[in-house]
Design a protein around this motif. Structure first.
Motif, PDB file in Angstrom:
ATOM      1  N   LEU A  71       0.791  -1.339  -8.681  1.00 15.45           N
ATOM      2  CA  LEU A  71       0.254  -1.818  -7.404  1.00 15.45           C
ATOM      3  C   LEU A  71      -1.257  -1.610  -7.347  1.00 15.45           C
ATOM      4  O   LEU A  71      -2.009  -2.487  -6.896  1.00 15.45           O
ATOM      5  N   LEU A  72      -1.698  -0.446  -7.803  1.00 13.74           N
ATOM      6  CA  LEU A  72      -3.123  -0.139  -7.782  1.00 13.74           C
ATOM      7  C   LEU A  72      -3.906  -1.118  -8.649  1.00 13.74           C
ATOM      8  O   LEU A  72      -4.947  -1.665  -8.228  1.00 13.74           O
ATOM      9  N   MET A  73      -3.431  -1.373  -9.857  1.00 13.55           N
ATOM     10  CA  MET A  73      -4.142  -2.285 -10.749  1.00 13.55           C
ATOM     11  C   MET A  73      -4.163  -3.706 -10.192  1.00 13.55           C
ATOM     12  O   MET A  73      -5.161  -4.427 -10.341  1.00 13.55           O
ATOM     13  N   ALA A 118       6.257   3.367   0.032  1.00 12.51           N
ATOM     14  CA  ALA A 118       5.378   4.532  -0.086  1.00 12.51           C
ATOM     15  C   ALA A 118       4.307   4.292  -1.141  1.00 12.51           C
ATOM     16  O   ALA A 118       3.126   4.648  -0.947  1.00 12.51           O
ATOM     17  N   ASN A 119       4.681   3.685  -2.249  1.00 12.95           N
ATOM     18  CA  ASN A 119       3.709   3.391  -3.312  1.00 12.95           C
ATOM     19  C   ASN A 119       2.678   2.362  -2.868  1.00 12.95           C
ATOM     20  O   ASN A 119       1.503   2.449  -3.244  1.00 12.95           O
ATOM     21  N   GLY A 124      -3.023   1.451  -1.287  1.00 16.92           N
ATOM     22  CA  GLY A 124      -3.945   0.800  -0.369  1.00 16.92           C
ATOM     23  C   GLY A 124      -3.639  -0.648  -0.066  1.00 16.92           C
ATOM     24  O   GLY A 124      -4.544  -1.420   0.274  1.00 16.92           O
ATOM     25  N   ILE A 125      -2.369  -1.044  -0.142  1.00 21.18           N
ATOM     26  CA  ILE A 125      -1.961  -2.407   0.219  1.00 21.18           C
ATOM     27  C   ILE A 125      -1.316  -2.330   1.600  1.00 21.18           C
ATOM     28  O   ILE A 125      -0.261  -1.713   1.760  1.00 21.18           O
ATOM     29  N   VAL A 196       1.946   1.473   6.141  1.00 29.38           N
ATOM     30  CA  VAL A 196       2.245   0.086   5.782  1.00 29.38           C
ATOM     31  C   VAL A 196       2.904  -0.621   6.961  1.00 29.38           C
ATOM     32  O   VAL A 196       3.765  -0.062   7.647  1.00 29.38           O
ATOM     33  N   THR A 197       2.510  -1.860   7.204  1.00 27.52           N
ATOM     34  CA  THR A 197       3.110  -2.678   8.248  1.00 27.52           C
ATOM     35  C   THR A 197       4.074  -3.672   7.619  1.00 27.52           C
ATOM     36  O   THR A 197       3.711  -4.372   6.665  1.00 27.52           O
TER      37      THR A 197
END
Length: 346
Positions: A71-73, A118-119, A124-125, A196-197
């Motif tokens: 997710l980060l990448m 959670a991830n 940061g998404i 997260v929404t």
């Protein structure tokens, strides 16, 4: 934790255009998006033959959950192109198909969905768009001819009457609502903790049942129920104007109602020929063609109610020269949206 869409780079943004309905943030797509003057995207992780048909692989690996490092990448790939990454839209069905249908193994799937959310927050998404559509999205055709021979998606409900049962039997409304409440009770506390929404998409098409499975989110009243089952500021709408039009709803009333609750997370801006109320057929149209609603009035209403989220082209007609993502149709639509917003801001 405070909702991510209310903090950092998302804080104090105005109502704005964005792009979505594609999976892979390729250099070509990101460059085109920047050239069109757009700074925000959503990535759609739903394999189907309706949008972004190059789906042999997904940019996020995993058959049961998304991992933090991936997710980060993915976020960094988007941000390195100077674009904000608002949301992941549509988890693969393999993440939560047993949850939707109340099948054995749903407890294990719920744990993986919780970890994915959670991830996302840790990476940061800010937003997870999701559908409650065990039978998927249905169309009669993707080649319905409209202006100048452009091809649009169409629906004829008579085509679906003989569809076989998708899950072996007919399901009741009550059990489907029970399965949905189980999901919300499991994921919303995790979403709140992660910032997260979650944003719910309507059933498409919004009809009572398909292939033996009730389509819960087919009306304004159903959405009211869905948003109130488990109260949370971290739950709202993918406000798909095409689907709410197909429902035959008063869009001004729907917009005002959910704007007051801060439930309009982002908007799918697409137009259709007519509703399915007293009709069995509809087709999608160019945003400047006569349709169910007036796009100018709709954007004015969103501005008037104080909406400050993203507005993205949803489904668009396929124009000559388009390939897997209807690039020309999307560019036309985004220009139309930008022109109206610029005028409203004067």
């Amino acid at each position: 934790m405070e909702r991510l869409i209310k903090t950092g780079q998302w804080k104090d943004l105005p109502m704005r255009p964005g792009f979505g309905s594609f999976m892979h943030p390729t250099e070509e797509k990101l460059t085109l998006i920047k050239q069109l003057g757009v700074d925000e995207i959503i990535l759609n992780m739903y394999r189907n033959n309706l949008i972004d048909t190059n789906f042999d692989s997904l940019p996020l690996p995993g058959d049961h959950q998304w991992e933090y490092k991936d997710l980060l990448m993915l976020r960094k790939t988007v941000e390195n192109a100077g674009i904000r990454f608002l949301a992941l839209e549509n988890m693969p069905f393999s993440f939560y198909d047993k949850i939707m249908m109340g099948q054995p193994g749903r407890e294990e799937q719920l744990k993986h969905v919780q970890e994915s959310i959670a991830n996302m927050g840790a990476a940061g998404i800010p937003v997870l768009g999701y559908g409650w559509t065990p039978t998927g999205v249905w169309r009669s055709s993707t080649t319905y001819p409209i202006r100048g021979g452009a091809q649009s998606m169409s629906i004829d409900l008579d085509d679906f009457k003989r569809a076989p049962l998708s899950h072996g039997r007919v399901f009741s409304e009550d059990e489907m609502w029970d399965y949905y409440q189980y999901f919300l009770e499991g994921v919303l506390p995790v979403a709140e903790e992660a910032g997260v929404t979650l944003a719910l998409h309507p059933n498409d098409p919004p009809v009572p049942s398909l292939a033996g499975v009730p389509q819960l989110f087919r009306s304004f009243e159903a959405y009211k129920k869905g948003m109130s089952l488990v109260e949370s500021e971290n739950h709202g709408l993918q406000y798909c104007l095409g689907n709410f039009s197909a429902m035959g709803e008063n869009l001004d009333e729907v917009t005002e109602y959910f704007a007051k609750q801060d439930k309009l997370v982002y908007v799918h801006f697409q137009t259709i020929s007519n509703s399915l109320v007293n009709n069995t057929k509809l087709n999608e149209v160019f945003v400047d063609m006569p349709g169910y609603y007036d796009p100018v009035a709709m954007l004015k209403k969103l501005k008037d109610v104080g909406y400050k989220g993203m507005i993205m082209p949803g489904h668009v007609p396929k124009m000559t020269g388009d390939v897997s993502w209807e690039e020309r149709g999307r560019a036309f639509t985004i220009g139309y949206i930008k022109g109206i917003i610029a005028t409203l801001n004067q």
